[in-house]
Design an enzyme around this catalytic site. Structure first.
Site, PDB file in Angstrom:
ATOM      1  N   GLY A   8      -3.770  -9.669 -10.471  1.00  0.00           N
ATOM      2  CA  GLY A   8      -4.409  -9.265  -9.209  1.00  0.00           C
ATOM      3  C   GLY A   8      -5.745  -8.634  -9.560  1.00  0.00           C
ATOM      4  O   GLY A   8      -5.782  -7.541 -10.136  1.00  0.00           O
ATOM      5  N   GLY A  10      -8.177  -7.812  -7.452  1.00  0.00           N
ATOM      6  CA  GLY A  10      -8.791  -7.253  -6.242  1.00  0.00           C
ATOM      7  C   GLY A  10      -9.343  -5.866  -6.527  1.00  0.00           C
ATOM      8  O   GLY A  10      -9.732  -5.551  -7.662  1.00  0.00           O
ATOM      9  N   GLY A  13      -7.062  -3.844  -9.079  1.00  0.00           N
ATOM     10  CA  GLY A  13      -7.018  -4.552 -10.367  1.00  0.00           C
ATOM     11  C   GLY A  13      -8.354  -4.464 -11.089  1.00  0.00           C
ATOM     12  O   GLY A  13      -8.421  -4.091 -12.268  1.00  0.00           O
ATOM     13  N   ASP A  32      -6.097 -13.690 -11.340  1.00  0.00           N
ATOM     14  CA  ASP A  32      -5.949 -13.757  -9.882  1.00  0.00           C
ATOM     15  C   ASP A  32      -5.744 -15.219  -9.483  1.00  0.00           C
ATOM     16  O   ASP A  32      -6.059 -16.130 -10.249  1.00  0.00           O
ATOM     17  CB  ASP A  32      -7.204 -13.204  -9.191  1.00  0.00           C
ATOM     18  CG  ASP A  32      -6.916 -12.692  -7.778  1.00  0.00           C
ATOM     19  OD1 ASP A  32      -6.847 -11.462  -7.589  1.00  0.00           O
ATOM     20  OD2 ASP A  32      -6.732 -13.534  -6.863  1.00  0.00           O
ATOM     21  N   ARG A  87       6.828  -5.503   8.860  1.00  0.00           N
ATOM     22  CA  ARG A  87       7.009  -4.870   7.565  1.00  0.00           C
ATOM     23  C   ARG A  87       7.838  -5.768   6.643  1.00  0.00           C
ATOM     24  O   ARG A  87       7.585  -5.879   5.450  1.00  0.00           O
ATOM     25  CB  ARG A  87       7.759  -3.554   7.784  1.00  0.00           C
ATOM     26  CG  ARG A  87       7.117  -2.396   7.128  1.00  0.00           C
ATOM     27  CD  ARG A  87       7.726  -1.093   7.627  1.00  0.00           C
ATOM     28  NE  ARG A  87       6.710  -0.274   8.255  1.00  0.00           N
ATOM     29  CZ  ARG A  87       5.783   0.407   7.573  1.00  0.00           C
ATOM     30  NH1 ARG A  87       5.745   0.369   6.267  1.00  0.00           N
ATOM     31  NH2 ARG A  87       4.902   1.135   8.205  1.00  0.00           N
ATOM     32  N   ASN A  94       5.021 -10.083  -0.458  1.00  0.00           N
ATOM     33  CA  ASN A  94       4.664  -9.372  -1.690  1.00  0.00           C
ATOM     34  C   ASN A  94       5.759  -9.495  -2.749  1.00  0.00           C
ATOM     35  O   ASN A  94       5.458  -9.546  -3.942  1.00  0.00           O
ATOM     36  CB  ASN A  94       4.333  -7.902  -1.400  1.00  0.00           C
ATOM     37  CG  ASN A  94       2.879  -7.734  -0.965  1.00  0.00           C
ATOM     38  OD1 ASN A  94       2.090  -8.687  -1.016  1.00  0.00           O
ATOM     39  ND2 ASN A  94       2.521  -6.555  -0.519  1.00  0.00           N
ATOM     40  N   ARG A 150      -4.239  13.690  -5.795  1.00  0.00           N
ATOM     41  CA  ARG A 150      -4.783  13.979  -4.460  1.00  0.00           C
ATOM     42  C   ARG A 150      -4.549  15.443  -4.118  1.00  0.00           C
ATOM     43  O   ARG A 150      -5.458  16.137  -3.652  1.00  0.00           O
ATOM     44  CB  ARG A 150      -4.104  13.077  -3.421  1.00  0.00           C
ATOM     45  CG  ARG A 150      -4.641  11.668  -3.466  1.00  0.00           C
ATOM     46  CD  ARG A 150      -4.098  10.814  -2.338  1.00  0.00           C
ATOM     47  NE  ARG A 150      -4.749   9.506  -2.387  1.00  0.00           N
ATOM     48  CZ  ARG A 150      -4.144   8.346  -2.154  1.00  0.00           C
ATOM     49  NH1 ARG A 150      -2.856   8.319  -1.841  1.00  0.00           N
ATOM     50  NH2 ARG A 150      -4.809   7.227  -2.215  1.00  0.00           N
ATOM     51  N   HIS A 174       6.839   6.941  -2.717  1.00  0.00           N
ATOM     52  CA  HIS A 174       5.396   6.898  -2.426  1.00  0.00           C
ATOM     53  C   HIS A 174       5.212   6.571  -0.948  1.00  0.00           C
ATOM     54  O   HIS A 174       4.877   5.466  -0.574  1.00  0.00           O
ATOM     55  CB  HIS A 174       4.747   5.838  -3.316  1.00  0.00           C
ATOM     56  CG  HIS A 174       3.261   5.765  -3.171  1.00  0.00           C
ATOM     57  ND1 HIS A 174       2.447   6.866  -3.223  1.00  0.00           N
ATOM     58  CD2 HIS A 174       2.443   4.705  -2.975  1.00  0.00           C
ATOM     59  CE1 HIS A 174       1.195   6.481  -3.063  1.00  0.00           C
ATOM     60  NE2 HIS A 174       1.163   5.181  -2.901  1.00  0.00           N
TER      61      HIS A 174
HETATM   62  N1  APR Z   1      -1.161 -14.031  -8.146  1.00  0.00           N
HETATM   63  C1  APR Z   1      -2.232 -13.308  -8.559  1.00  0.00           C
HETATM   64  N2  APR Z   1      -3.008 -12.595  -7.705  1.00  0.00           N
HETATM   65  C2  APR Z   1      -2.705 -12.640  -6.398  1.00  0.00           C
HETATM   66  C3  APR Z   1      -1.612 -13.378  -5.894  1.00  0.00           C
HETATM   67  C4  APR Z   1      -0.826 -14.102  -6.837  1.00  0.00           C
HETATM   68  N3  APR Z   1       0.223 -14.827  -6.433  1.00  0.00           N
HETATM   69  N4  APR Z   1      -1.559 -13.210  -4.551  1.00  0.00           N
HETATM   70  C5  APR Z   1      -2.572 -12.396  -4.218  1.00  0.00           C
HETATM   71  N5  APR Z   1      -3.272 -12.047  -5.321  1.00  0.00           N
HETATM   72  C6  APR Z   1      -4.459 -11.213  -5.437  1.00  0.00           C
HETATM   73  C7  APR Z   1      -5.432 -11.398  -4.292  1.00  0.00           C
HETATM   74  O1  APR Z   1      -6.167 -12.609  -4.439  1.00  0.00           O
HETATM   75  C8  APR Z   1      -6.310 -10.162  -4.435  1.00  0.00           C
HETATM   76  O2  APR Z   1      -7.443 -10.397  -5.245  1.00  0.00           O
HETATM   77  O3  APR Z   1      -4.146  -9.835  -5.402  1.00  0.00           O
HETATM   78  C9  APR Z   1      -5.375  -9.143  -5.145  1.00  0.00           C
HETATM   79  C10 APR Z   1      -5.103  -7.918  -4.297  1.00  0.00           C
HETATM   80  O4  APR Z   1      -6.295  -7.230  -4.182  1.00  0.00           O
HETATM   81  P1  APR Z   1      -6.772  -6.444  -2.869  1.00  0.00           P
HETATM   82  O5  APR Z   1      -6.483  -7.276  -1.690  1.00  0.00           O
HETATM   83  O6  APR Z   1      -8.159  -5.972  -3.132  1.00  0.00           O
HETATM   84  O7  APR Z   1      -5.762  -5.221  -2.790  1.00  0.00           O
HETATM   85  P2  APR Z   1      -5.786  -3.874  -3.624  1.00  0.00           P
HETATM   86  O8  APR Z   1      -6.529  -2.827  -2.893  1.00  0.00           O
HETATM   87  O9  APR Z   1      -6.167  -4.158  -5.031  1.00  0.00           O
HETATM   88  O10 APR Z   1      -4.256  -3.477  -3.557  1.00  0.00           O
HETATM   89  C11 APR Z   1      -3.260  -4.270  -4.154  1.00  0.00           C
HETATM   90  O11 APR Z   1      -1.937  -2.388  -4.798  1.00  0.00           O
HETATM   91  O12 APR Z   1      -2.321  -0.175  -4.302  1.00  0.00           O
HETATM   92  C12 APR Z   1      -1.599  -1.302  -3.965  1.00  0.00           C
HETATM   93  O13 APR Z   1      -1.148  -1.038  -1.633  1.00  0.00           O
HETATM   94  C13 APR Z   1      -1.892  -1.754  -2.565  1.00  0.00           C
HETATM   95  O14 APR Z   1      -0.156  -3.391  -2.501  1.00  0.00           O
HETATM   96  C14 APR Z   1      -1.541  -3.196  -2.626  1.00  0.00           C
HETATM   97  C15 APR Z   1      -1.932  -3.587  -4.044  1.00  0.00           C
END
Ligand code: APR
Length: 311
Positions: A8, A10, A13, A32, A87, A94, A150, A174
């Site tokens: 991930g 995002g 990550g 990703d 939910r 997820n 925090r 959490h």
């Molecule tokens: N394999 C790899 N990456 C994936 C997949 C997958 N099957 N499905 C989704 N992703 C990637 C998305 O493409 C995205 O880049 O996971 C990333 C998630 O990043 P964000 O949407 O920016 O979310 P982020 O803020 O990083 O949070 C991710 O962590 O803190 C927790 O609550 C938050 O559950 C959330 C997670």
């Protein structure tokens, strides 16, 4: 150099990769599903290294084969709840993403320690442990470090004291039912309860419980990522350096605190073996009641997961 793969790429990550690379903690692979994005972020981060004189290698990829022989795998992949999504829908989606990330990563890194960040955190860590069949020492959920940080930040804002002098301990799930331990938290050894008036302390406890929501409300599109990522980096650092660091993390309970077969935020010792020990605090009646309420709420999400996904 040790190797950490982050699944991930995002906000959390990529920011975890940033903290890890900047501190030369390990070489980093960012994976990703989105094509090009992890490669672009990885290359950009790699190109920052000469400026600060770090030899960390960073690589972005869409291929799990590139995660081969990782010492640590950090799972942040997931989607945020979209309008109209229940939910349970979110939990199911997820769970599929995180379950697949865990089993694919394990194929290439059979000795890795897993750190789980995707929400609902306690339940996603439970899923990773069940899906991989790994011992609890090697599947640890992030959360307590973030929630405690925090609270420390809010105490520093209120008192003007250095964050280095402020120790706070937030345990439990959490979520809004988390358990900030005001009796154990202190400023330079002085219990918080003696340092701050009761109303100020209560306001800090409430703000801590709603800390995640406060950021979501401000950002509007997305959730917190700097502090969650820093918490992950600290966990990885403690494991790779075998620091024996005691911090609150989500751990699989085998009778500790009277809890069984669930993940829950408790103080753990992190070292080369991953979760090396669970530390048990003595609670008073009020703390016990908060702890039990939080455990019931986490258990409920675990049960929802079990009804949606075969484990
Ligand atoms: N394999 C790899 N990456 C994936 C997949 C997958 N099957 N499905 C989704 N992703 C990637 C998305 O493409 C995205 O880049 O996971 C990333 C998630 O990043 P964000 O949407 O920016 O979310 P982020 O803020 O990083 O949070 C991710 O962590 O803190 C927790 O609550 C938050 O559950 C959330 C997670």
């Amino acid at each position: 150099m040790k190797k950490i793969s982050i699944i991930g790429a995002g906000n959390t990550g990529a920011t975890t990769a940033h903290w890890l690379a900047e501190r030369e903690i390990a070489d980093v692979v960012l994976l990703d599903v989105v094509e090009g994005m992890p490669q672009g972020k990885g290359l950009d981060l790699l190109e920052a290294m000469p400026i600060i004189g770090r030899d960390t290698k960073v690589k972005g990829t869409n291929d799990f084969a590139d995660t081969k022989d990782s010492d640590i795998v950090i799972i942040t992949a997931g989607i945020a709840r979209k309008p109209g999504m229940s939910r349970d829908d979110l939990l199911k989606t997820n769970a599929e993403i995180v379950g697949n990330a865990a089993t694919e990563s394990l194929k290439y890194s059979p000795n890795a320690i897993f750190i789980v960040l995707t929400n609902p955190l306690d339940t996603m860590a439970y899923l990773v442990m069940k899906k991989t069949g790994l011992p609890r020492e090697r599947v640890i959920g992030q959360a307590g470090i973030l929630d405690s940080a925090r609270m420390r930040a809010f105490v520093a804002m209120e008192t003007g004291v250095s964050v280095e002098n402020i120790q706070c301990y937030v345990l439990g799930g959490h979520g809004d039912e988390m358990v900030p331990l005001t009796r154990h938290s202190n400023i330079a050894g002085i219990p918080l309860r003696d340092y701050l008036p009761a109303d100020k302390l209560e306001a800090i406890v409430n703000r801590t419980r709603k800390g995640g929501g406060e950021i979501v409300n401000l950002l509007k599109t997305g959730s917190a990522f700097y502090a969650p990522a820093m918490a992950c980096a600290q966990m990885a650092d403690a494991i790779l350096k075998d620091k024996k660091l005691i911090v609150p993390c989500a751990a699989y309970m085998k009778g500790e605190y009277g809890l069984n077969d669930m993940y829950f935020g408790v103080p753990v010792m992190l070292g080369a073996g991953g979760l090396e020990k669970i530390i048990e605090y003595k609670f008073d009646e009020a703390e016990k009641a908060m702890f039990e309420k939080s455990a019931a709420s986490v258990k409920e999400t675990h049960e929802a997961l079990k009804s949606l996904v075969a484990l």
